[in-house]
Design an enzyme around this catalytic site. Sequence first.
Site, PDB file in Angstrom:
ATOM      1  N   ARG A   1       1.298   6.844  17.156  1.00  0.00           N
ATOM      2  CA  ARG A   1       1.109   7.806  16.064  1.00  0.00           C
ATOM      3  C   ARG A   1       1.753   9.166  16.311  1.00  0.00           C
ATOM      4  NH1 ARG A   1       1.009   3.421  13.660  1.00  0.00           N
ATOM      5  NH2 ARG A   1      -0.956   2.686  12.760  1.00  0.00           N
TER       6      ARG A   1
ATOM      7  N   ASP B   1      -6.411   6.830  12.620  1.00  0.00           N
ATOM      8  CA  ASP B   1      -5.006   7.181  12.426  1.00  0.00           C
ATOM      9  C   ASP B   1      -4.817   8.442  11.597  1.00  0.00           C
ATOM     10  OD1 ASP B   1      -3.904   5.250  14.020  1.00  0.00           O
ATOM     11  OD2 ASP B   1      -3.596   3.800  12.409  1.00  0.00           O
TER      12      ASP B   1
ATOM     13  N   SER C   1      -6.419  -6.880   8.712  1.00  0.00           N
ATOM     14  CA  SER C   1      -5.252  -5.995   8.714  1.00  0.00           C
ATOM     15  C   SER C   1      -4.609  -6.004  10.094  1.00  0.00           C
ATOM     16  CB  SER C   1      -5.651  -4.570   8.334  1.00  0.00           C
ATOM     17  OG  SER C   1      -6.504  -4.015   9.307  1.00  0.00           O
TER      18      SER C   1
ATOM     19  N   ASP D   1       0.816  -1.213   0.000  1.00  0.00           N
ATOM     20  CA  ASP D   1       0.000   0.000   0.000  1.00  0.00           C
ATOM     21  C   ASP D   1       0.851   1.265   0.000  1.00  0.00           C
ATOM     22  OD1 ASP D   1      -2.143  -1.667  -0.003  1.00  0.00           O
ATOM     23  OD2 ASP D   1      -2.910  -1.117   1.967  1.00  0.00           O
TER      24      ASP D   1
END
Length: 410
Positions: A100, A129, A183, A18
């Site tokens: 993050r 996110d 995922s 990705d």
Amino acid sequence: MTEKSVKKVVLAYSGGLDTSIILKWLQTTYGCEVITFTADLGQGEELGPARDKALLLGIKPGNIFIEDLREEFVRDYVFPMFRANAAYEGVYLLGTSIARPLIGKKLIEIAEKLGADAISHGATGKGNDQVRFELTAYALKPDVVVIAPWREWDLRSREQLLAFAEQHQIPIAKDKRGEAPFSVDANLLHASSEGKVLEDPAQEVPDYVYSRTISPEDAPDKPTVISIDFETGDACAIDGVKMSPATLLAKLNELGRDNGIGRLDLVENRFVGMKSRGMYETPGGTILAVAHRAIESITLDRGAAHLKDQIMPQYAELIYNGFWFSPEREMLQALIDKSQEFVAGQVRLRLYKGGVHVIGRSSPYSLYDQDLVTFEEGAVAYDHRDAAGFIKLNALRLRTLGQRKKKLGL
């Protein structure tokens, strides 16, 4: 500056399919110079291939950044959060959320260093996110341009993504050609699994989803007993052996994995408004959370402990929602850190088949006074008869309310 005038962008790059597609898309759509940043947060993957893939896609060696952030991650993000006993919606230990702001901070640092005018990330338009990355970026560099491809491009299916990859000669591993069953996001604190086979909250998580823990049923029949030492609220040693923050968390992860500790099947409320089902594995963090509360139980005053419990949900929500670099989070952190001055000592734990059980705690700063709590007549200044007046004073308003009800016949 408009997004179309972007000349140089720093991409959060994993080396996977990705973000490799995003890298090429940035080059073709914006015609800009791309800088890649790959963070080692203890996700357990070899990062060398990320460098090789970036080179293959035309990134200059000087524009490829790979940084080992494990110690900084645990020391400056995970440990401060654990001082607060933070758990979003009471149970989630915020493993993805807390990573993050560090990644976002590094993206901005590289952008400033190399004169980039934009950053980019691979978060989708439905998740949390995107918010976390971008709130961090805007807090640290208010004029930065953020490019979020998943909100811009027209690649809406797996087939379109693969076609784009083939068109631009992006290598596709055989196991990436099919649709992934779920995922995964991983770092030293946890692994989270979401999507596809996990989307129906009525269905049990399949065994093959778990990657960080063995099943509690398969854990040893004999308990594992350990001790954790604390200084000013942070764990510093296991079984008397001093360790760095990242080394200590990695060791707790091993102990948790082997004893089936830290699995959480959760339906949570995302900041963007929808509910989401995920499976989280936080083996070391689960042990650490129990141990930290145990050492606080003998070193924190009641008022301080209860105040921490009152502000914890707000603190946890700030992290979950991406406000790590907000003034309110920093203010709460100052209060929390002040509370940890005397949170030091040792906690002994029994790890057994998914459970973390406190079996002892001690501290040179303990507020626990055995003479006070003993049923025997102690040597300290506590007179049992004093309790009668204490109870009557606290009952005064309740008695007054009761008299009113009686008068009104209620």
